[in-house]
Design a protein around this motif. Structure first.
Motif, PDB file in Angstrom:
ATOM      1  N   ASP A  16      -7.461  12.624  -1.447  1.00  0.00           N
ATOM      2  CA  ASP A  16      -6.324  12.480  -2.361  1.00  0.00           C
ATOM      3  C   ASP A  16      -5.030  12.632  -1.563  1.00  0.00           C
ATOM      4  OD1 ASP A  16      -7.876  12.112  -4.593  1.00  0.00           O
ATOM      5  OD2 ASP A  16      -7.988  14.253  -5.053  1.00  0.00           O
ATOM      6  N   LEU A  17      -4.140  11.604  -1.642  1.00  0.00           N
ATOM      7  CA  LEU A  17      -2.884  11.608  -0.897  1.00  0.00           C
ATOM      8  C   LEU A  17      -1.713  11.842  -1.856  1.00  0.00           C
ATOM      9  CD1 LEU A  17      -1.207  11.130   1.675  1.00  0.00           C
ATOM     10  CD2 LEU A  17      -1.225   8.678   1.095  1.00  0.00           C
ATOM     11  N   PRO A  18      -1.047  12.996  -1.780  1.00  0.00           N
ATOM     12  CA  PRO A  18       0.126  13.231  -2.643  1.00  0.00           C
ATOM     13  C   PRO A  18       1.382  12.584  -2.040  1.00  0.00           C
ATOM     14  CG  PRO A  18      -0.350  15.194  -1.353  1.00  0.00           C
ATOM     15  CD  PRO A  18      -1.403  14.186  -0.991  1.00  0.00           C
ATOM     16  N   VAL A  19       2.162  11.870  -2.869  1.00  0.00           N
ATOM     17  CA  VAL A  19       3.437  11.299  -2.435  1.00  0.00           C
ATOM     18  C   VAL A  19       4.498  11.627  -3.482  1.00  0.00           C
ATOM     19  CG1 VAL A  19       2.383   9.441  -1.103  1.00  0.00           C
ATOM     20  CG2 VAL A  19       2.989   9.061  -3.501  1.00  0.00           C
ATOM     21  N   SER A  20       5.744  11.643  -3.070  1.00  0.00           N
ATOM     22  CA  SER A  20       6.843  11.951  -4.005  1.00  0.00           C
ATOM     23  C   SER A  20       7.274  10.688  -4.749  1.00  0.00           C
ATOM     24  CB  SER A  20       8.034  12.530  -3.232  1.00  0.00           C
ATOM     25  OG  SER A  20       8.613  11.530  -2.394  1.00  0.00           O
ATOM     26  N   GLY A  45       7.045   0.790  -4.826  1.00  0.00           N
ATOM     27  CA  GLY A  45       6.504   0.634  -6.172  1.00  0.00           C
ATOM     28  C   GLY A  45       5.058   1.063  -6.313  1.00  0.00           C
ATOM     29  N   THR A  46       4.549   1.845  -5.367  1.00  0.00           N
ATOM     30  CA  THR A  46       3.155   2.316  -5.437  1.00  0.00           C
ATOM     31  C   THR A  46       2.958   3.240  -6.633  1.00  0.00           C
ATOM     32  OG1 THR A  46       2.801   2.118  -3.061  1.00  0.00           O
ATOM     33  CG2 THR A  46       1.389   3.651  -4.239  1.00  0.00           C
ATOM     34  N   GLN A  47       1.881   3.030  -7.352  1.00  0.00           N
ATOM     35  CA  GLN A  47       1.564   3.834  -8.535  1.00  0.00           C
ATOM     36  C   GLN A  47       0.438   4.828  -8.236  1.00  0.00           C
ATOM     37  OE1 GLN A  47       3.416   3.285 -11.410  1.00  0.00           O
ATOM     38  NE2 GLN A  47       4.537   1.828 -10.108  1.00  0.00           N
ATOM     39  N   THR A  48       0.375   5.872  -9.064  1.00  0.00           N
ATOM     40  CA  THR A  48      -0.746   6.813  -8.972  1.00  0.00           C
ATOM     41  C   THR A  48      -2.072   6.076  -9.171  1.00  0.00           C
ATOM     42  OG1 THR A  48       0.480   8.753  -9.698  1.00  0.00           O
ATOM     43  CG2 THR A  48      -1.879   8.767 -10.095  1.00  0.00           C
ATOM     44  N   GLY A  49      -3.032   6.363  -8.317  1.00  0.00           N
ATOM     45  CA  GLY A  49      -4.343   5.726  -8.432  1.00  0.00           C
ATOM     46  C   GLY A  49      -4.563   4.587  -7.467  1.00  0.00           C
ATOM     47  N   LYS A  50      -3.491   4.174  -6.736  1.00  0.00           N
ATOM     48  CA  LYS A  50      -3.680   3.096  -5.771  1.00  0.00           C
ATOM     49  C   LYS A  50      -4.602   3.577  -4.656  1.00  0.00           C
ATOM     50  CE  LYS A  50      -1.316  -0.162  -2.740  1.00  0.00           C
ATOM     51  NZ  LYS A  50      -2.063  -1.302  -3.313  1.00  0.00           N
ATOM     52  N   LEU A  51      -5.529   2.707  -4.261  1.00  0.00           N
ATOM     53  CA  LEU A  51      -6.537   3.065  -3.266  1.00  0.00           C
ATOM     54  C   LEU A  51      -6.339   2.305  -1.964  1.00  0.00           C
ATOM     55  CD1 LEU A  51      -9.735   3.161  -5.502  1.00  0.00           C
ATOM     56  CD2 LEU A  51      -8.823   5.082  -4.214  1.00  0.00           C
ATOM     57  N   PHE A  52      -6.493   3.005  -0.876  1.00  0.00           N
ATOM     58  CA  PHE A  52      -6.499   2.403   0.463  1.00  0.00           C
ATOM     59  C   PHE A  52      -7.862   2.666   1.098  1.00  0.00           C
ATOM     60  CE2 PHE A  52      -2.131   3.433  -0.502  1.00  0.00           C
ATOM     61  CZ  PHE A  52      -1.425   2.323  -0.077  1.00  0.00           C
ATOM     62  N   ARG A  53      -8.422   1.646   1.707  1.00  0.00           N
ATOM     63  CA  ARG A  53      -9.725   1.786   2.364  1.00  0.00           C
ATOM     64  C   ARG A  53      -9.549   1.810   3.884  1.00  0.00           C
ATOM     65  NH1 ARG A  53     -15.152   0.692   1.199  1.00  0.00           N
ATOM     66  NH2 ARG A  53     -14.597  -0.125  -0.877  1.00  0.00           N
ATOM     67  N   LEU A  54      -9.981   2.897   4.506  1.00  0.00           N
ATOM     68  CA  LEU A  54      -9.978   3.008   5.968  1.00  0.00           C
ATOM     69  C   LEU A  54     -11.409   2.787   6.447  1.00  0.00           C
ATOM     70  CD1 LEU A  54      -7.735   6.203   6.345  1.00  0.00           C
ATOM     71  CD2 LEU A  54      -7.023   3.795   6.216  1.00  0.00           C
ATOM     72  N   HIS A  81      -1.569   9.870  -5.253  1.00  0.00           N
ATOM     73  CA  HIS A  81      -1.157  10.631  -6.442  1.00  0.00           C
ATOM     74  C   HIS A  81       0.351  10.867  -6.343  1.00  0.00           C
ATOM     75  CE1 HIS A  81      -4.942  11.760  -8.437  1.00  0.00           C
ATOM     76  NE2 HIS A  81      -5.448  11.603  -7.216  1.00  0.00           N
ATOM     77  N   VAL A  82       1.110  10.276  -7.254  1.00  0.00           N
ATOM     78  CA  VAL A  82       2.566  10.477  -7.285  1.00  0.00           C
ATOM     79  C   VAL A  82       2.824  11.829  -7.940  1.00  0.00           C
ATOM     80  CG1 VAL A  82       4.786   9.593  -8.059  1.00  0.00           C
ATOM     81  CG2 VAL A  82       2.957   8.003  -7.422  1.00  0.00           C
ATOM     82  N   VAL A  83       3.457  12.721  -7.189  1.00  0.00           N
ATOM     83  CA  VAL A  83       3.643  14.097  -7.642  1.00  0.00           C
ATOM     84  C   VAL A  83       4.983  14.238  -8.352  1.00  0.00           C
ATOM     85  CG1 VAL A  83       3.784  16.515  -6.932  1.00  0.00           C
ATOM     86  CG2 VAL A  83       2.240  14.936  -5.736  1.00  0.00           C
ATOM     87  N   THR A  84       4.942  14.740  -9.557  1.00  0.00           N
ATOM     88  CA  THR A  84       6.165  15.016 -10.322  1.00  0.00           C
ATOM     89  C   THR A  84       6.689  16.394  -9.937  1.00  0.00           C
ATOM     90  OG1 THR A  84       5.339  13.721 -12.186  1.00  0.00           O
ATOM     91  CG2 THR A  84       7.152  15.266 -12.625  1.00  0.00           C
ATOM     92  N   PRO A  85       7.966  16.498  -9.551  1.00  0.00           N
ATOM     93  CA  PRO A  85       8.506  17.818  -9.190  1.00  0.00           C
ATOM     94  C   PRO A  85       8.519  18.752 -10.396  1.00  0.00           C
ATOM     95  CG  PRO A  85      10.257  16.177  -9.280  1.00  0.00           C
ATOM     96  CD  PRO A  85       8.970  15.422  -9.386  1.00  0.00           C
TER      97      PRO A  85
END
Length: 379
Positions: free
Chosen positions: A275-279, A305-314, A335-339
């Motif tokens: 899970d990757l948290p972003v602001s 414009g990335t939304q929560t739930g977007k998946l990246f495959r490595l 996961h877009v983190v709400t302050p």
């Protein structure tokens, strides 16, 4: 006084029946009415009647006299019903039929001498880390197992002495007892109680193992764990179990693995989830972020414009396949983190942004989180 039935009728044969036919008829009826296996009322009397008929018809002279003069000619006016002592036809009729009597009357049993026996298995539980399960490792373990005595080498006798042949069974490990009954001789073969079926007696037991030939030892072993194992996997170490008996090989050692949970990685099959948290700012404007993997950190680009739930495959950053064929992937979910708290300046800026952006709307082609997960795992 009861009237005797015709002997041919008793056996169910014709008056012209051969000696073989008479014997076969008698065998069948003797099995049917023998008191040891037929407890019905009248069975013993019918058994006596069958015996009496056979005693006459199996003897050529008595049969000839019976055919000519009936029961009077056979000489069985009295005395037969007083028991089975006068009957002498079993050895002739049932000779060589020991197997049949074993089935019906349980007259003979055989004990098979015990042969080599493999040692019992040992089970050991081992806990490993998430990374050790992914890449594999060598771990040293300590087990207690039963081994052949190091002093007598499993013989059980003090070095310099040898076990002696059991006097009770003569070294066979079996005792043969003969019993006699109305049907002849029965042989019962059982395990010798004196030597326990070993065929030998230890007269001078080993002082280290006290004659058992076995001792418990601690052993350190190295377990090679292949990359890709999962929680609950089991590794077999052949021949590392308890020692066998009477020349049998040792058992096996089974190592059951428990994998510790990772602080931020999760595993699904051969894929690793993160899970990757972003602001809000990173999600809206885009950014480059560093993502940890089990190998080394990887930088990925977060598009605007990335939304929560977007998946990246490595790809090839997951768990190796146990049977070869490369590795799984690492799936990175945003996961877009709400302050949770804002200072006055931040709140003012967000208010201006709210006025500028208006209410949020769902993109036309946007998928729910569960739909995205389904797409990934079915890919």
């Amino acid at each position: 006084m009861a009237v005797k039935r015709d002997y041919y009728e008793v056996l169910g044969v014709d008056r012209s029946a051969s000696e073989g036919e008479i014997k076969r008829a008698f065998r069948k009826l003797a099995f049917q009415y023998h008191p040891d296996r037929n407890r019905e009322d009248g069975a013993e009397e019918k058994f006596k009647e069958v015996n009496e008929a056979f005693e006459v018809l199996c003897d050529p002279d008595k049969r000839a006299a019976y055919d000519r003069f009936g029961h009077a000619g056979a000489g069985f006016g009295q005395g037969f019903d007083q028991g089975f002592g006068g009957f002498r036809g079993f050895d002739d009729v049932f000779g060589g039929l020991g197997g049949i009597f074993d089935t019906f009357f349980g007259g003979a049993t055989t004990a098979t001498r015990r042969g080599p026996q493999q040692g019992t298995d040992i089970r050991y539980s081992l806990t490993i880390s998430f990374e050790e399960a992914v890449f594999g490792c060598d771990r040293q373990i300590e087990v207690q197992r039963i081994e052949n005595c190091s002093k007598c080498h499993g013989v059980g006798s003090e070095p310099g002495s040898q076990p002696e042949k059991c006097p009770e069974c003569g070294g066979t490990g079996q005792v043969r007892r003969v019993q006699r009954s109305v049907f002849g001789r029965f042989v019962n073969i059982t395990t010798c109680n004196n030597c326990g079926g070993e065929g030998r007696i230890i007269t001078k037991p080993c002082t280290q193992c006290r004659g058992s030939g076995k001792e418990r030892q601690k052993r350190r072993l190295v377990v090679s764990i292949p990359g890709g194992v999962d929680d609950g996997s089991q590794i077999r170490l052949s021949g590392e179990g308890n020692a066998g008996t009477r020349g049998g090989g040792p058992g096996n050692l089974y190592v059951s693995l428990s994998v510790k949970e990772h602080s931020y990685f999760k595993r699904r099959g051969n894929d690793i989830l993160y899970d990757l948290p972003v602001s809000f700012v990173q999600a809206a404007l885009g950014d480059e972020v560093e993502v940890p993997t089990v190998d080394s950190p990887v930088t990925i680009k977060i598009p605007p414009g990335t939304q929560t739930g977007k998946l990246f495959r490595l790809r090839d950053k997951g768990v190796p396949h146990l049977r070869g064929g490369g590795r799984g992937s690492q799936l990175v979910m945003v996961h877009v983190v709400t302050p949770e708290t804002l200072n006055k300046e931040q709140r003012r800026l967000f208010e201006e942004l709210k006025t500028s952006l208006g209410e949020a709307k769902m993109p036309k082609e946007a998928k729910g989180l569960f739909d995205k997960l389904k797409d990934v795992f079915e890919a």
